[in-house]
Design an enzyme around this catalytic site. Structure first.
Site, short mmCIF file in Angstrom:
data_model
loop_
_atom_site.label_atom_id
_atom_site.label_comp_id
_atom_site.label_asym_id
_atom_site.label_seq_id
_atom_site.Cartn_x
_atom_site.Cartn_y
_atom_site.Cartn_z
N TRP A 1 -39.60 -28.71 -24.14
CA TRP A 1 -39.66 -30.08 -23.64
C TRP A 1 -38.51 -30.32 -22.65
O TRP A 1 -38.69 -30.97 -21.63
CB TRP A 1 -39.59 -31.09 -24.80
CG TRP A 1 -40.87 -31.21 -25.59
CD1 TRP A 1 -41.85 -30.26 -25.71
CD2 TRP A 1 -41.31 -32.34 -26.36
NE1 TRP A 1 -42.86 -30.73 -26.52
CE2 TRP A 1 -42.56 -32.00 -26.94
CE3 TRP A 1 -40.77 -33.59 -26.66
CZ2 TRP A 1 -43.27 -32.87 -27.77
CZ3 TRP A 1 -41.49 -34.47 -27.49
CH2 TRP A 1 -42.71 -34.11 -28.02
N ASP B 1 -39.86 -34.42 -31.23
CA ASP B 1 -40.91 -33.51 -31.71
C ASP B 1 -40.45 -32.97 -33.07
O ASP B 1 -40.75 -31.85 -33.43
CB ASP B 1 -41.03 -32.38 -30.68
CG ASP B 1 -42.25 -31.51 -30.86
OD1 ASP B 1 -43.22 -31.95 -31.50
OD2 ASP B 1 -42.22 -30.37 -30.36
N LYS C 1 -43.09 -37.60 -33.35
CA LYS C 1 -44.11 -36.79 -34.03
C LYS C 1 -44.01 -37.05 -35.54
O LYS C 1 -42.92 -36.95 -36.10
CB LYS C 1 -43.91 -35.31 -33.78
CG LYS C 1 -44.90 -34.46 -34.59
CD LYS C 1 -44.92 -33.03 -34.17
CE LYS C 1 -43.77 -32.24 -34.76
NZ LYS C 1 -43.81 -30.85 -34.29
N ASP D 1 -30.39 -30.61 -31.53
CA ASP D 1 -31.16 -29.89 -32.54
C ASP D 1 -30.20 -29.27 -33.56
O ASP D 1 -29.03 -29.03 -33.25
CB ASP D 1 -32.04 -28.78 -31.93
CG ASP D 1 -33.23 -28.43 -32.83
OD1 ASP D 1 -34.35 -28.89 -32.52
OD2 ASP D 1 -33.04 -27.74 -33.86
N ASP E 1 -27.12 -32.41 -36.62
CA ASP E 1 -28.17 -32.94 -37.49
C ASP E 1 -28.39 -34.40 -37.10
O ASP E 1 -27.48 -35.21 -37.23
CB ASP E 1 -27.68 -32.82 -38.94
CG ASP E 1 -28.71 -33.33 -39.94
OD1 ASP E 1 -29.65 -34.04 -39.54
OD2 ASP E 1 -28.55 -33.01 -41.13
C1 LIG Z 1 -41.38 -28.26 -33.24
S1 LIG Z 1 -39.67 -27.93 -33.03
C2 LIG Z 1 -39.30 -28.73 -31.51
C3 LIG Z 1 -39.87 -27.97 -30.31
C4 LIG Z 1 -39.36 -28.53 -29.00
N1 LIG Z 1 -40.02 -29.81 -28.69
C5 LIG Z 1 -39.63 -27.60 -27.86
O1 LIG Z 1 -40.44 -27.95 -27.02
O2 LIG Z 1 -39.03 -26.54 -27.78
C6 LIG Z 1 -38.96 -29.01 -34.22
C7 LIG Z 1 -37.45 -28.97 -34.23
O3 LIG Z 1 -36.95 -29.99 -35.12
C8 LIG Z 1 -35.63 -29.56 -35.46
N2 LIG Z 1 -35.07 -30.36 -36.54
C9 LIG Z 1 -35.56 -30.53 -37.80
N3 LIG Z 1 -34.73 -31.31 -38.52
C10 LIG Z 1 -33.72 -31.67 -37.70
C11 LIG Z 1 -32.55 -32.49 -37.87
N4 LIG Z 1 -32.28 -33.07 -39.05
N5 LIG Z 1 -31.70 -32.64 -36.82
C12 LIG Z 1 -31.98 -32.03 -35.63
N6 LIG Z 1 -33.07 -31.26 -35.41
C13 LIG Z 1 -33.91 -31.07 -36.43
C14 LIG Z 1 -35.86 -28.11 -35.85
O4 LIG Z 1 -34.65 -27.38 -35.85
C15 LIG Z 1 -36.85 -27.66 -34.76
O5 LIG Z 1 -36.19 -26.99 -33.72
#
Ligand SMILES: C[S@@+](CC[C@H](N)C(=O)[O-])C[C@H]1O[C@@H](n2cnc3c(N)ncnc32)[C@H](O)[C@@H]1O
Length: 215
Positions: free
Chosen positions: A54, A127, A167, A72, A89
């Site tokens: 993205w 996302d 999402k 992330d 986080d």
């Molecule tokens: C589907 S991936 C995102 C893909 C991204 N939109 C792309 O195009 O590359 C979902 C992401 O949510 C992140 N995530 C989950 N919990 C999180 C948190 N508490 N803080 C930050 N990121 C988090 C995961 O590490 C993962 O990389």
């Protein structure tokens, strides 16, 4: 020599061919085409940005006068140009606020950013997906918890009239969550992008920030 990895689904193969880090880019592309979100010179926040597809897409759409900041849990390989990333986080909203305030303070000379105290972003994207446990209800609840954090950050950092994309996993608590969102935000729409996997329960919510929002 290790065998070259060839993705086994059409969207992933297309992403690899087009130079994107993940197939999820085509979901954002569809949402952007439908809602005409991204424009040259905008300031954008991406709240779950790894591996970065993205960010790659947004970077091109907003051009050199824009700025996109990605957060992330996972490290994000650098992307040249108008992209800044933080490993954090996002449920630690205090830490996110501090990182953004410090960054904005440093950048106030840049035309695309305003002051450290006022909402800064034209668009906020998420996302976000929890690491899945395989237990449907638990995963769905975690998805909603993560989105509550996204909404907190968006309430603070998105400009009035700015768009937010979330999402969310569908499930038992989805309707209640959607009711909450509709009470606070305007022009709330649900999108099922073509690139979402057939059996996926994910949906995207696209909405705008009204003049006032309940804290
Ligand atoms: C589907 S991936 C995102 C893909 C991204 N939109 C792309 O195009 O590359 C979902 C992401 O949510 C992140 N995530 C989950 N919990 C999180 C948190 N508490 N803080 C930050 N990121 C988090 C995961 O590490 C993962 O990389």
């Amino acid at each position: 020599m290790p065998k070259r990895y060839i993705p086994n689904d059409a969207w992933s193969r297309k992403a690899a061919k087009d130079g994107y880090r993940a197939r999820s880019v085509y979901k954002l592309m569809e949402i952007d085409e439908r809602f005409r979100l991204l424009k040259s010179g905008q300031t954008v926040l991406d709240l779950a940005a790894a591996p970065g597809s993205w960010l790659q897409y947004v970077s091109k759409r907003i051009g050199p006068k824009g700025l996109v900041i990605g957060f992330d849990l996972q490290p994000i390989k650098p992307i040249a140009g108008n992209v800044v990333t933080f490993q954090a986080d996002i449920t630690d909203t205090k830490a996110v606020n501090t990182l953004l305030q410090e960054h904005v303070k440093q950048q106030t000379s840049q035309a695309s950013l305003t002051s450290a105290t006022s909402p800064t972003f034209n668009i906020i994207l998420s996302d976000i997906a929890p690491s899945t446990s395989g237990i449907r209800d638990v995963d769905q609840w975690r998805s909603i918890e993560l989105n509550q954090a996204v909404l907190d950050i968006a309430s603070r950092w998105l400009r009035t009239g700015g768009s937010c994309v979330l999402k969310v996993f569908r499930g038992a608590d989805f309707d209640a969550f959607l009711r909450e969102v509709k009470a606070d935000w305007k022009d709330v729409k649900i999108v099922n992008p073509r690139a979402s996997r057939d059996r996926s329960r994910e949906v995207y919510i696209v909405m705008k920030k009204p003049t006032t929002i309940k804290p």
